[in-house]
Every structure is written in C-alpha cells, then in structure tokens.
Design a protein around this motif. Structure first.
Motif, PDB file in Angstrom:
ATOM      1  N   GLY A 197       5.671  14.531 -16.088  1.00  0.00           N
ATOM      2  CA  GLY A 197       5.627  15.675 -17.011  1.00  0.00           C
ATOM      3  C   GLY A 197       4.320  15.797 -17.760  1.00  0.00           C
ATOM      4  O   GLY A 197       3.683  16.857 -17.774  1.00  0.00           O
ATOM      5  N   ARG A 198       3.823  14.763 -18.335  1.00  0.00           N
ATOM      6  CA  ARG A 198       2.613  14.833 -19.136  1.00  0.00           C
ATOM      7  C   ARG A 198       1.371  14.634 -18.298  1.00  0.00           C
ATOM      8  O   ARG A 198       0.325  15.169 -18.588  1.00  0.00           O
ATOM      9  N   GLY A 199       1.489  13.802 -17.241  1.00  0.00           N
ATOM     10  CA  GLY A 199       0.285  13.493 -16.500  1.00  0.00           C
ATOM     11  C   GLY A 199      -0.582  12.526 -17.286  1.00  0.00           C
ATOM     12  O   GLY A 199      -0.197  11.998 -18.333  1.00  0.00           O
ATOM     13  N   TYR A 200      -1.736  12.336 -16.816  1.00  0.00           N
ATOM     14  CA  TYR A 200      -2.648  11.398 -17.464  1.00  0.00           C
ATOM     15  C   TYR A 200      -3.424  12.122 -18.553  1.00  0.00           C
ATOM     16  O   TYR A 200      -3.998  13.182 -18.337  1.00  0.00           O
ATOM     17  N   GLN A 201      -3.385  11.565 -19.767  1.00  0.00           N
ATOM     18  CA  GLN A 201      -4.121  12.110 -20.900  1.00  0.00           C
ATOM     19  C   GLN A 201      -5.148  11.093 -21.345  1.00  0.00           C
ATOM     20  O   GLN A 201      -4.796   9.993 -21.762  1.00  0.00           O
ATOM     21  N   PRO A 202      -6.423  11.412 -21.220  1.00  0.00           N
ATOM     22  CA  PRO A 202      -7.453  10.461 -21.658  1.00  0.00           C
ATOM     23  C   PRO A 202      -7.382  10.223 -23.154  1.00  0.00           C
ATOM     24  O   PRO A 202      -7.119  11.141 -23.938  1.00  0.00           O
ATOM     25  N   GLN A 203      -7.600   9.004 -23.580  1.00  0.00           N
ATOM     26  CA  GLN A 203      -7.558   8.636 -24.993  1.00  0.00           C
ATOM     27  C   GLN A 203      -8.742   7.728 -25.303  1.00  0.00           C
ATOM     28  O   GLN A 203      -9.258   7.032 -24.415  1.00  0.00           O
ATOM     29  N   SER A 204      -9.157   7.727 -26.534  1.00  0.00           N
ATOM     30  CA  SER A 204     -10.242   6.841 -26.975  1.00  0.00           C
ATOM     31  C   SER A 204      -9.678   5.453 -27.224  1.00  0.00           C
ATOM     32  O   SER A 204      -8.606   5.304 -27.830  1.00  0.00           O
ATOM     33  N   VAL A 205     -10.367   4.522 -26.760  1.00  0.00           N
ATOM     34  CA  VAL A 205      -9.931   3.128 -26.888  1.00  0.00           C
ATOM     35  C   VAL A 205     -11.029   2.340 -27.538  1.00  0.00           C
ATOM     36  O   VAL A 205     -12.202   2.426 -27.144  1.00  0.00           O
ATOM     37  N   GLN A 206     -10.711   1.605 -28.574  1.00  0.00           N
ATOM     38  CA  GLN A 206     -11.652   0.757 -29.265  1.00  0.00           C
ATOM     39  C   GLN A 206     -11.575  -0.633 -28.642  1.00  0.00           C
ATOM     40  O   GLN A 206     -10.564  -1.307 -28.740  1.00  0.00           O
ATOM     41  N   MET A 207     -12.640  -1.060 -28.005  1.00  0.00           N
ATOM     42  CA  MET A 207     -12.639  -2.322 -27.278  1.00  0.00           C
ATOM     43  C   MET A 207     -13.164  -3.470 -28.110  1.00  0.00           C
ATOM     44  O   MET A 207     -12.753  -4.609 -27.922  1.00  0.00           O
ATOM     45  N   PHE A 208     -14.092  -3.217 -29.008  1.00  0.00           N
ATOM     46  CA  PHE A 208     -14.677  -4.292 -29.809  1.00  0.00           C
ATOM     47  C   PHE A 208     -14.506  -3.950 -31.272  1.00  0.00           C
ATOM     48  O   PHE A 208     -14.772  -2.826 -31.708  1.00  0.00           O
ATOM     49  N   HIS A 209     -14.045  -4.903 -32.021  1.00  0.00           N
ATOM     50  CA  HIS A 209     -13.880  -4.723 -33.466  1.00  0.00           C
ATOM     51  C   HIS A 209     -15.189  -5.028 -34.170  1.00  0.00           C
ATOM     52  O   HIS A 209     -15.840  -5.999 -33.823  1.00  0.00           O
TER      53      HIS A 209
ATOM     54  N   GLU B  13       0.828  -1.203   0.000  1.00  0.00           N
ATOM     55  CA  GLU B  13       0.000   0.000   0.000  1.00  0.00           C
ATOM     56  C   GLU B  13       0.864   1.255   0.000  1.00  0.00           C
ATOM     57  O   GLU B  13       0.564   2.230  -0.710  1.00  0.00           O
ATOM     58  N   ASP B  14       1.932   1.234   0.788  1.00  0.00           N
ATOM     59  CA  ASP B  14       2.829   2.389   0.827  1.00  0.00           C
ATOM     60  C   ASP B  14       3.519   2.578  -0.518  1.00  0.00           C
ATOM     61  O   ASP B  14       3.651   3.711  -1.028  1.00  0.00           O
ATOM     62  N   GLN B  15       3.948   1.488  -1.127  1.00  0.00           N
ATOM     63  CA  GLN B  15       4.582   1.593  -2.443  1.00  0.00           C
ATOM     64  C   GLN B  15       3.581   2.046  -3.495  1.00  0.00           C
ATOM     65  O   GLN B  15       3.927   2.819  -4.402  1.00  0.00           O
ATOM     66  N   ALA B  16       2.351   1.600  -3.393  1.00  0.00           N
ATOM     67  CA  ALA B  16       1.334   2.039  -4.359  1.00  0.00           C
ATOM     68  C   ALA B  16       1.105   3.546  -4.269  1.00  0.00           C
ATOM     69  O   ALA B  16       0.934   4.217  -5.301  1.00  0.00           O
ATOM     70  N   ARG B  17       1.099   4.085  -3.047  1.00  0.00           N
ATOM     71  CA  ARG B  17       0.941   5.538  -2.920  1.00  0.00           C
ATOM     72  C   ARG B  17       2.097   6.277  -3.575  1.00  0.00           C
ATOM     73  O   ARG B  17       1.905   7.316  -4.232  1.00  0.00           O
ATOM     74  N   GLU B  18       3.308   5.756  -3.424  1.00  0.00           N
ATOM     75  CA  GLU B  18       4.460   6.392  -4.052  1.00  0.00           C
ATOM     76  C   GLU B  18       4.369   6.305  -5.573  1.00  0.00           C
ATOM     77  O   GLU B  18       4.675   7.287  -6.291  1.00  0.00           O
ATOM     78  N   GLN B  19       3.922   5.191  -6.088  1.00  0.00           N
ATOM     79  CA  GLN B  19       3.800   5.052  -7.543  1.00  0.00           C
ATOM     80  C   GLN B  19       2.684   5.955  -8.091  1.00  0.00           C
ATOM     81  O   GLN B  19       2.815   6.528  -9.172  1.00  0.00           O
ATOM     82  N   VAL B  20       1.598   6.079  -7.343  1.00  0.00           N
ATOM     83  CA  VAL B  20       0.529   6.974  -7.766  1.00  0.00           C
ATOM     84  C   VAL B  20       1.021   8.421  -7.763  1.00  0.00           C
ATOM     85  O   VAL B  20       0.721   9.216  -8.675  1.00  0.00           O
TER      86      VAL B  20
END
Length: 242
Positions: free
Chosen positions: A230-242, A216-223
């Motif tokens: 630098g970029r942070g989280y950028q939402p992207q469109s993901v195609q799940m079903f072909h 749990e402590d390591q997960a907080r550090e990774q989060v």
C-alpha cells in the motif's frame, strides 16, 4: 674137463665183476643260448614291474595334487566384508528429509518452487529455514559417509594383506581362486564406499543448489510484495553518526 670147469669159473667171475661195476654218472649240458634267453626274460619282467611301480607312483602323486587343488582356503573374510557393506547401506538410509528415492525427491523438491502470493510471509520464512536445515543436514551426512570410507581403509589394508598372504601360501588352485575372489570382494566393497561418498556429496551439492535457486525465487516474490504494498517505499533521513 678140469680146464673147461676152470674156464667157466673165470667167465662167471668176470661176468660178476662186470655186473658189479657202476654205470657212469650223467653229465649236465650248459646251453648259453637258453641261459641268455632266460636272462633277457627276467630282465624284461623286472623292467615291466619297475614301470608299473613308476606308473603307480605317478598316479598317487596326481591324486595328491588333485586333493591339494580341491583343498578349501582356511581364511575367509566374507563376513567382515559383508559387515562393512551393511554398515555403508545403513548409513545411506540414515538421511534426513530427502532420501535416496526418486519419488521422495520429486515430492520434496515441490517445496523448492512455485512461490505464490497465497503464501504468507511467515510461510516463506519457515520454508527458507527448512531448506537451510536440509542443506546443513545433507553436508553433515556427506561428511559422515566420507569419514566411514576413510575408516574402512584400515580394514581394506588388513584384508588385502591377509588374502595376499593366503594366496601366496596356497597349496592348490581352489585356494588361489578363493583368495582371488575375496580380493575382488574387498575391491567391490571399496568401490561401494566410493560410490556412497560420491552419491552423498552429489546429494549435498544438489540440495544446496536447489536451496539457492529457491532462495532467489523467494526473494523475487518478497521484492514483488514489497514494491506492490500500500505505501511502497518511502525514503527517510537517517542519522548514522551522533
């Protein structure tokens, strides 16, 4: 004159005859009182001798009983009991990474805390893998200790039956005492097995709980690193079903 001579001859013959007659024999006198006293004395003497013989027999029996009480028990299972003690101790020493030592535990658990930005991602991953392997090893060790305790149950039953039979056929106090002491040794060995099992299970559970807390402590550090990159989280469109 002739008559005087004849009288003298008669007197002489009479005296001779009286001298030739034997004296009367002595008659034994029976004294009942003296006989009774002698009889009582003989009876008392015989009674004293009988009492002395009885006392000697009692002393002989007492010595025989003391000899039986001092007879050592021919059955001894102390070597087998000590061997199982040694087996359990050796098993407890065969632990991986975290031993049953206070200083070693304190040094090892320093790796379970204090995750900082100076550690690389690969170090965090390697640390998590190492803690997981330690938990697996601890649970495996706990199961080995449990298996040893279960296997010793057969020896415990055999030792108990042997010692109970020896105590029931004991001829003296020493043999009974020695059989009882060996039974206590068997119980002590069984308690040692249970103590080792509880210690191994507690060790495994503590290591697993420490691993989860460190995760749990390591997960907080990774989060934190993920959110502050630098970029942070950028939402992207993901195609799940072909």
């Amino acid at each position: 004159m002739t008559r005087i001579r004849s009288l003298a001859v008669v007197i002489t013959i009479s005296a001779s005859l009286l001298a030739a007659v034997p004296c009367p024999a002595q008659i034994a006198v029976f004294d009942p009182s003296n006989y009774s006293q002698n009889l009582m004395t003989a009876a008392n003497t015989l009674k004293q001798i009988d009492n002395q013989l009885t006392a000697l027999q009692n002393q002989t029996q007492m010595l025989l009983n003391q000899a039986r009480h001092l007879t050592s028990l021919p059955t001894s299972l102390l070597n087998d009991i000590d061997r199982t003690f040694t087996q359990t101790q050796n098993l407890l020493k065969q632990v991986d990474k975290i031993a049953y030592d206070v200083q070693a535990i304190e040094q090892t658990f320093q790796k379970y805390q204090g995750f900082s930005a100076s550690q690389s991602d690969q170090q965090l991953i390697n640390g998590a893998r190492d803690r997981w392997q330690t938990s697996v090893s601890a649970f495996q060790h706990s199961m080995s200790v449990g298996a040893t305790a279960v296997n010793n149950l057969l020896a415990t039953q055999s030792h108990t039956d042997t010692l109970i039979g020896a105590s029931q056929s004991a001829v003296g106090v020493l043999q009974v005492s020695q059989a009882g002491n060996q039974l206590l040794a068997v119980q002590a060995r069984q308690m040692a097995d249970l103590t080792a099992l509880v210690a191994a299970q507690g060790r495994a559970q503590s290591i697993e709980q420490a691993r989860q807390t460190a995760g749990e402590d390591q997960a907080r550090e990774q989060v934190r690193r993920f959110l502050t990159s630098g970029r942070g989280y950028q939402p992207q469109s993901v195609q799940m079903f072909h």
